[in-house]
Design a protein around this motif. Sequence first.
Motif, PDB file in Angstrom:
ATOM      1  N   UNK A 347      39.509  -6.289  68.495  1.00  0.00           N
ATOM      2  CA  UNK A 347      38.390  -6.547  69.409  1.00  0.00           C
ATOM      3  C   UNK A 347      38.811  -6.204  70.829  1.00  0.00           C
ATOM      4  N   UNK A 348      37.898  -5.598  71.562  1.00  0.00           N
ATOM      5  CA  UNK A 348      38.197  -5.141  72.914  1.00  0.00           C
ATOM      6  C   UNK A 348      38.137  -6.296  73.911  1.00  0.00           C
ATOM      7  N   UNK A 349      38.889  -6.159  74.980  1.00  0.00           N
ATOM      8  CA  UNK A 349      38.872  -7.149  76.058  1.00  0.00           C
ATOM      9  C   UNK A 349      37.599  -7.009  76.891  1.00  0.00           C
ATOM     10  N   UNK A 350      37.140  -8.139  77.445  1.00  0.00           N
ATOM     11  CA  UNK A 350      35.999  -8.134  78.374  1.00  0.00           C
ATOM     12  C   UNK A 350      36.371  -8.930  79.612  1.00  0.00           C
ATOM     13  N   UNK A 351      35.556  -8.770  80.640  1.00  0.00           N
ATOM     14  CA  UNK A 351      35.738  -9.561  81.856  1.00  0.00           C
ATOM     15  C   UNK A 351      34.412  -9.632  82.595  1.00  0.00           C
ATOM     16  N   UNK A 376      33.494  -4.241  79.574  1.00  0.00           N
ATOM     17  CA  UNK A 376      34.286  -4.150  78.335  1.00  0.00           C
ATOM     18  C   UNK A 376      35.291  -3.015  78.479  1.00  0.00           C
ATOM     19  N   UNK A 377      36.477  -3.189  77.890  1.00  0.00           N
ATOM     20  CA  UNK A 377      37.533  -2.171  77.925  1.00  0.00           C
ATOM     21  C   UNK A 377      37.232  -1.094  76.889  1.00  0.00           C
ATOM     22  N   UNK A 381      39.465   2.372  80.461  1.00  0.00           N
ATOM     23  CA  UNK A 381      39.106   1.578  81.628  1.00  0.00           C
ATOM     24  C   UNK A 381      37.948   0.661  81.285  1.00  0.00           C
ATOM     25  N   UNK A 382      37.563  -0.180  82.237  1.00  0.00           N
ATOM     26  CA  UNK A 382      36.449  -1.096  82.027  1.00  0.00           C
ATOM     27  C   UNK A 382      35.143  -0.420  82.401  1.00  0.00           C
ATOM     28  N   UNK A 383      34.090  -0.702  81.607  1.00  0.00           N
ATOM     29  CA  UNK A 383      32.759  -0.189  81.895  1.00  0.00           C
ATOM     30  C   UNK A 383      31.744  -1.301  81.632  1.00  0.00           C
TER      31      UNK A 383
END
Length: 452
Positions: A347-351, A376-377, A381-383
């Motif tokens: 599962x991808x990281x989120x912020x 989300x990663x 990169x994050x988008x």
Amino acid sequence: MFQRMRAVVVAMAMSAGTLALVSSPASATAVAAPEVTSVDVGPSPVVVEDKDGRPVTFSFLVDGATSGGFTLKRPDGSTVDVEAKKAGEVGGKQKWEGTRTFGRADAAGTWNVTAKATSVVGTGKADKDFQVRQVWETDLAGFGASPEPVSQGGRLWLRGRLLVNGAGGWRPYADQKVSIAFRAYGAAGYERVASDRTDRGGRFALGVKALGTGWWRAEYDGSDVAHKTVSDSDRVDVRATRAHSRITGFRVAPNPATEGARLVASGRLEASRGWGGYGGQRIDLLFRADGSQRWRYVSSGRTDRGGRFRIGAEAERSGWYRAEYDGSRHVRGTSGPAVHVKVARYTASTRIVRSDSSPEPVRYGRYVTSRGVLQIWNGHGYEGYAHQKVALYFKRAGGAKWEYVKTVATGGSGAFRAQAKAWRSGEWRVVFPGNDEARASSGKADFVKVRK
């Protein structure tokens, strides 16, 4: 002078008459272009088996031709011409032939040859399709049997690798059937006892029961595009009665695991001579995926002086792990109990960024607006994470418990906006609960004072 002019006029008239006869439609239809028949390709199909190539002869029969030739059309549509020469008569017709050597650079597939014959009245043509096959050299490399010697009835592993010398050079040959053959000591020939299919790296591995001393080898039968090959033989001596062994305390951790995580399989190998730890021995880790009937080799490790072992592996998918000991000269092999490991999809990281609650302070009973962006990663990169539900929580000043307020959805860029009436001073925070593809995350807590 008059006689000379008369002769010229007569000659011109005769010449004009001759031209009229040549150009007369009735006369033109009476003489046809040469008819090309019996177009042949030999050998057919064209099989290129080595670097020296395959000479191929093209031929046709025709009457009255003054010149001839062949045009070869490759599978990609490009063409190449081949010169034709007279080669005697067959059945009263002239035979024309041409040759070309097909090499490794010639594409496999359906080719076409057009035979052409030209005479004073036109050109005749006929064509024929033919097949070109490229047959490549193969090799069974690194074949070996282990352990050696092995106790009677013990597990014997036969491993090797199938390679093919294709257009780009030697490379692994995947998804091919390789047979294992055995010739017992004193026997006249080999007998096939098992088979396996090669993996993406061209590797194969088979475990068989060792019943007698003899020679083992791998055999590949070839195909339309690959030569058959046989590995070198490996003699294995089978010896009688040895001590028993067992694997205890086998476990795999972590369990459950995330896809791509490092797993460690551990346990202890013991021998029946007092059932103490058996050190310095190789332990193989095997894996069988859920829904599969086949165990495959993963990795190996060696036992320490106390018989303990630790073997690393990568978590790919859910399934069963088992430790296996092939045995030694004095101790029989054994298999440990199978342990199931559940592997969850990565599962991808989120912020949550740019989170803020305003206005600050706020009047009693007025709205507080909490804003921010969920990201989300994506591997680089994050988008912005669009169309996801996020929850707004509130914790009153001096309190210890976060209270759920409402849920809103992010927009196309991942931005969100949640409003709620403020009755007490306290902290506001937005939380993303996560899903099957993304981990949970939360924004920073923002204190807002309420004035009456």
